[in-house]
Motif scaffolding. Structure first.
Motif, PDB file in Angstrom:
ATOM      1  N   ILE A 249       0.854  -1.587   0.038  1.00 21.21           N
ATOM      2  CA  ILE A 249      -0.489   0.040   0.169  1.00 21.21           C
ATOM      3  C   ILE A 249       0.703   1.417  -0.364  1.00 21.21           C
ATOM      4  CG2 ILE A 249      -1.707   1.315   1.593  1.00 21.21           C
ATOM      5  CD1 ILE A 249      -2.879  -0.987   1.738  1.00 21.21           C
ATOM      6  N   PHE A 250       1.924   1.002   0.751  1.00 17.41           N
ATOM      7  CA  PHE A 250       2.790   1.866   1.167  1.00 17.41           C
ATOM      8  C   PHE A 250       4.375   2.627  -0.230  1.00 17.41           C
ATOM      9  CE2 PHE A 250      -0.207   2.374   4.484  1.00 17.41           C
ATOM     10  CZ  PHE A 250      -0.336   3.818   5.102  1.00 17.41           C
ATOM     11  N   SER A 251       4.075   1.663  -0.520  1.00 16.32           N
ATOM     12  CA  SER A 251       5.322   1.184  -1.872  1.00 16.32           C
ATOM     13  C   SER A 251       6.145   2.165  -0.741  1.00 16.32           C
ATOM     14  CB  SER A 251       4.897   2.209  -2.728  1.00 16.32           C
ATOM     15  OG  SER A 251       6.052   1.902  -3.371  1.00 16.32           O
ATOM     16  N   ASN A 252       7.201   2.872  -1.125  1.00 11.33           N
ATOM     17  CA  ASN A 252       8.147   3.334  -1.152  1.00 11.33           C
ATOM     18  C   ASN A 252       8.840   4.981  -0.582  1.00 11.33           C
ATOM     19  OD1 ASN A 252       7.596   4.986  -3.411  1.00 11.33           O
ATOM     20  ND2 ASN A 252       9.637   4.629  -4.483  1.00 11.33           N
ATOM     21  N   ILE A 253       7.054   4.590   0.218  1.00 12.60           N
ATOM     22  CA  ILE A 253       6.703   6.453   0.934  1.00 12.60           C
ATOM     23  C   ILE A 253       7.842   6.581   1.780  1.00 12.60           C
ATOM     24  CG2 ILE A 253       5.458   5.432   3.119  1.00 12.60           C
ATOM     25  CD1 ILE A 253       4.405   8.671   0.879  1.00 12.60           C
ATOM     26  N   CYS A 254       9.123   5.428   2.514  1.00  6.82           N
ATOM     27  CA  CYS A 254       9.342   5.625   3.784  1.00  6.82           C
ATOM     28  C   CYS A 254      11.489   6.461   2.380  1.00  6.82           C
ATOM     29  CB  CYS A 254      10.002   4.725   4.415  1.00  6.82           C
ATOM     30  SG  CYS A 254      10.820   4.360   5.558  1.00  6.82           S
TER      31      CYS A 254
ATOM     32  N   THR B 138      16.797  15.769  -8.971  1.00  7.68           N
ATOM     33  CA  THR B 138      16.606  15.472 -10.348  1.00  7.68           C
ATOM     34  C   THR B 138      16.842  13.628  -9.963  1.00  7.68           C
ATOM     35  OG1 THR B 138      18.850  15.651 -10.944  1.00  7.68           O
ATOM     36  CG2 THR B 138      16.378  17.180 -12.210  1.00  7.68           C
ATOM     37  N   PRO B 139      17.679  13.155  -9.527  1.00  7.87           N
ATOM     38  CA  PRO B 139      18.125  12.093  -9.521  1.00  7.87           C
ATOM     39  C   PRO B 139      17.402  10.806  -9.205  1.00  7.87           C
ATOM     40  CG  PRO B 139      19.967  13.062  -8.821  1.00  7.87           C
ATOM     41  CD  PRO B 139      18.956  14.205  -8.761  1.00  7.87           C
ATOM     42  N   PHE B 140      16.293  11.751  -7.731  1.00  7.28           N
ATOM     43  CA  PHE B 140      16.015  10.565  -6.577  1.00  7.28           C
ATOM     44  C   PHE B 140      14.602  10.749  -7.330  1.00  7.28           C
ATOM     45  CE2 PHE B 140      18.947  12.789  -3.924  1.00  7.28           C
ATOM     46  CZ  PHE B 140      19.462  11.675  -3.364  1.00  7.28           C
ATOM     47  N   LEU B 141      14.186  11.228  -8.378  1.00 13.00           N
ATOM     48  CA  LEU B 141      12.642  11.043  -9.706  1.00 13.00           C
ATOM     49  C   LEU B 141      12.413  10.032  -9.570  1.00 13.00           C
ATOM     50  CD1 LEU B 141      12.270  13.636 -12.182  1.00 13.00           C
ATOM     51  CD2 LEU B 141      11.863  13.910  -9.771  1.00 13.00           C
ATOM     52  N   LYS B 142      13.116   9.072  -9.588  1.00 11.38           N
ATOM     53  CA  LYS B 142      12.922   7.576 -10.050  1.00 11.38           C
ATOM     54  C   LYS B 142      11.624   6.845  -9.112  1.00 11.38           C
ATOM     55  CE  LYS B 142      17.214   6.406 -13.011  1.00 11.38           C
ATOM     56  NZ  LYS B 142      18.470   5.477 -12.668  1.00 11.38           N
ATOM     57  N   MET B 143      12.130   7.636  -7.337  1.00 12.01           N
ATOM     58  CA  MET B 143      11.557   7.328  -6.516  1.00 12.01           C
ATOM     59  C   MET B 143       9.643   7.012  -7.024  1.00 12.01           C
ATOM     60  SD  MET B 143      13.663   7.983  -2.684  1.00 12.01           S
ATOM     61  CE  MET B 143      13.244   9.779  -3.495  1.00 12.01           C
ATOM     62  N   TYR B 144       9.785   8.589  -7.452  1.00  8.93           N
ATOM     63  CA  TYR B 144       8.183   8.861  -7.740  1.00  8.93           C
ATOM     64  C   TYR B 144       7.545   8.299  -8.752  1.00  8.93           C
ATOM     65  CZ  TYR B 144       8.232  13.277  -4.500  1.00  8.93           C
ATOM     66  OH  TYR B 144       8.246  13.685  -3.855  1.00  8.93           O
ATOM     67  N   ALA B 145       8.578   7.341  -9.913  1.00 13.64           N
ATOM     68  CA  ALA B 145       7.628   6.911 -10.573  1.00 13.64           C
ATOM     69  C   ALA B 145       7.755   4.843 -10.064  1.00 13.64           C
ATOM     70  CB  ALA B 145       8.636   6.681 -11.865  1.00 13.64           C
ATOM     71  N   GLU B 146       8.129   4.609  -9.533  1.00 15.21           N
ATOM     72  CA  GLU B 146       7.725   3.499  -8.995  1.00 15.21           C
ATOM     73  C   GLU B 146       6.780   3.851  -7.405  1.00 15.21           C
ATOM     74  OE1 GLU B 146       9.599   0.432  -5.348  1.00 15.21           O
ATOM     75  OE2 GLU B 146      10.802   2.145  -5.838  1.00 15.21           O
ATOM     76  N   TYR B 147       6.653   5.123  -7.052  1.00 11.62           N
ATOM     77  CA  TYR B 147       5.334   5.442  -6.150  1.00 11.62           C
ATOM     78  C   TYR B 147       3.973   5.071  -7.092  1.00 11.62           C
ATOM     79  CZ  TYR B 147       1.884   7.070  -2.600  1.00 11.62           C
ATOM     80  OH  TYR B 147       1.649   7.650  -1.841  1.00 11.62           O
TER      81      TYR B 147
END
Length: 606
Positions: free
Chosen positions: A98-103, A138-147
């Motif tokens: 449910i919360f995926s990579n929110i942490c 910008t390098p951390f936008l992959k986290m948003y793609a996963e979410y």
């Protein structure tokens, strides 16, 4: 005459003096004009710099609020649900999915991006720039793609376990009642990460408009915008989907959280105030309508201090619905909607409002009919696929827009929680739950491909044991008795439902929302229930009740004959004996005014 002479006899000295004064005044005016122009230019420059500062300040303030909501998701909702999951109440993987990579998202923003923005705003006079800081994002936008990719699945899981587990639901409701939640649901807060990336894009575009071309920060800001804009495209798609869910949640709350309208198959169309005309007299009642793609809710207002609230009086299905303009000498702007469940004569506030309602309802009916027809034709075409060639040759895929529901489980597709997938063996359009199997396909070099359950059975030659977590028990067999009844539980309004007692589970009464539904609203184990035929004030005709301890189910049939046929079966089942199919007019078929049916594929909740 006397007064004119002095002006005519003015001396040359006086004339020269006047000219000099005029020249001096003109020069002074020119000088002042230049000074004022410089001042305006200075003010314009200061205004532009101030605008850049204001944009940077807005970025900081929105980031602070965003980190607070991430903390709510991570440290409150996720942490407390995970704590309960470790006790074995529900699976730990459910909370993780449910919360995926929110942490990880929370950690990055709270420990890196926000501190950098706060430091920069503190030294803005010496370093008036934000492009270099956003470039770190910008390098951390992959986290948003996963979410974002997981968002649909998360919403599906959230609804499923909210319905299935009282403890799960209780924890969420307890947190939602706290002031920190701002009277918003968990679903609302889970939209925040989806909406955040487009917010960065918007602020950066505004920032670049005000930023001079030769500014040192321009290169970093443009580079950041290019990468963020690409990520925002994916988020915007998810936002459009989430807006549908958000609107359904708002209506759900307006209806007192008593109507289960937050369902993947429901799409909001139109709402508005309306007057409902009485069939008995000339009175008109203040009412409210909610139009969806598959139903029309007729509601009445109820008193509330916390915004508009309504009580649903009738739920009218779009299937079989008709709308037409009417003429009423006492009331202008009237029209009628007539469905299987109820007919309403309504009065709009104007001719334009009436025309809008008629158009909206008629268009909804036409789309509903078109989708049903396209599904039937696509299903018919797909059934012609030969089992002998299954997996040996590439199938002809059914187009996405030709079906509205999964061609296996018949659950409706939607943009939020149930998207379309293709079986690589037969070409059917199926949901993700029905495409979770894999098999080797000869036409694809024996590579493993996603296939539907039916194709998996044929290709692998073995049966699948249904996982209990799916919550659906399939029973493909004749029913002892089935048909439409009116049902009311816990003093709620009467609702038309499709009831079934299957032969293989003859001691259980399943209650469906409609005849073609594949998932039951509820199931009633009849053993031990008592039957009461007492008629109470306000009861509809042909009423009977099933009661056991504090549980009471009220039912009403269309006729007394139909009621007694149901009771004949129910009384036998309640006594623990196996009932037989009742006869009506010398036959075993049931006619409930809606359908003749001997055999039906029933699916009910486990």
């Amino acid at each position: 005459m006397g007064s004119a002479e002095p002006r005519a006899d003015r001396s040359p000295a006086q004339t020269d003096g006047t000219a000099a004064e005029s020249h001096a005044q003109k020069k002074e005016t020119e000088t002042n004009g230049v000074q004022k122009s410089d001042e305006r230019s200075s003010e314009q420059k200061e205004t532009n710099e101030q605008k850049l500062f204001n944009i940077a300040s807005e970025l900081l303030h929105t980031e602070q609020a965003y980190v607070g909501r991430l903390a709510l998701l991570d440290e409150e909702f996720c942490a407390k649900l995970m704590e309960e999951a470790h006790k074995g109440t529900f699976p730990v993987d459910v909370v993780k999915n449910i919360f995926s990579n929110i942490c990880s998202i929370h950690a990055f923003h709270s420990q890196f991006l926000l501190p950098d923005l706060e430091k920069r705003m503190g030294e803005w006079r010496s370093k008036p720039r934000i492009g270099d800081i956003l470039q770190k994002l910008t390098p951390f936008l992959k986290m948003y793609a996963e979410y974002v990719k997981n968002f649909d699945h998360a919403m599906d899981l959230l609804k499923h376990w909210n319905d299935r587990s009282p403890q799960f639901k209780s924890i969420i409701q307890e947190i939602q009642s706290q002031e920190i939640c701002g009277s918003l649901t968990l679903q609302h807060h889970m939209l925040e990460p989806v909406q955040r990336v487009p917010r960065y894009e918007m602020l950066l575009k505004d920032y670049l408009k005000k930023l001079p071309q030769d500014d040192p920060d321009r290169r970093d800001a443009e580079k950041s915008l290019e990468i963020i804009a690409t990520a925002a495209t994916h988020s915007n798609s998810a936002i459009r989907k989430s807006e549908i869910l958000k609107k359904l949640m708002e209506i759900y709350e307006m209806l007192g959280e008593e109507e289960d309208i937050v369902h993947p198959s429901n799409e909001f169309i139109k709402e508005g105030h309306i007057l409902k005309l009485s069939a008995r007299n000339t009175s008109a009642t203040e009412s409210y309508l909610f139009l969806f793609n598959n139903m029309l809710l007729y509601c009445v207002p109820k008193f509330s201090l916390g915004g508009p609230k309504y009580t649903v009086r009738s739920r009218i299905g779009i299937d079989g619905l008709k709308v037409k303009e009417t003429i009423n000498k006492d009331y202008p702007h009237t029209f009628q909607v007539s469905g299987k469940e109820r007919t309403l004569e309504l009065q709009a506030c104007s001719e334009q409002d009436k025309a809008d309602w008629i158009e909206a309802v008629q268009k909804t009916i036409e789309i509903f009919q078109q989708k049903n027809e396209s599904f039937k034709s696509a299903l018919k075409e797909a059934e012609e696929v030969s089992e002998a060639e299954l997996g040996k040759r590439a199938p002809c895929w059914i187009r996405d827009n030709e079906v509205t529901m999964c061609m296996r489980c018949k659950e409706p597709f939607n943009a939020i929680t149930r998207r379309r997938h293709h079986c690589r063996a037969c070409g059917h359009v199926v949901c993700w739950k029905c495409s979770e199997y894999k098999a080797q396909l000869e036409y694809d070099g024996n590579k493993m491909n996603k296939v539907c359950k039916d194709c998996y059975l044929v290709l692998m030659g073995k049966e699948i044991t249904e996982d209990k977590k799916k919550g659906i028990l399939e029973i493909a067999d004749s029913s002892i008795i089935c048909g439409y009844l009116q049902h009311s539980e816990k003093s709620k309004i009467w609702q038309k439902v499709w009831c079934v007692i299957p032969e293989k589970e003859s001691l259980v009464l399943y209650v469906y929302g409609a005849q073609q539904d594949v998932k039951a609203l509820s199931s009633i184990p009849l053993l031990g229930y008592s039957v009461d035929e007492t008629v109470r004030p306000g009861d509809p005709p042909a009423v009977f009740r099933l009661s056991q301890s504090n549980l009471v189910h009220n039912f009403s049939a269309d006729t007394d004959e139909l009621k007694h046929r149901w009771l004949k079966v129910i009384r036998v089942a309640a006594a623990g004996e196996v009932p037989t199919r009742p006869e009506a007019n010398g036959t075993t078929s049931l006619d409930n005014g809606d359908t003749h049916e001997k055999t039906r594929e029933c699916k009910s909740t486990a």
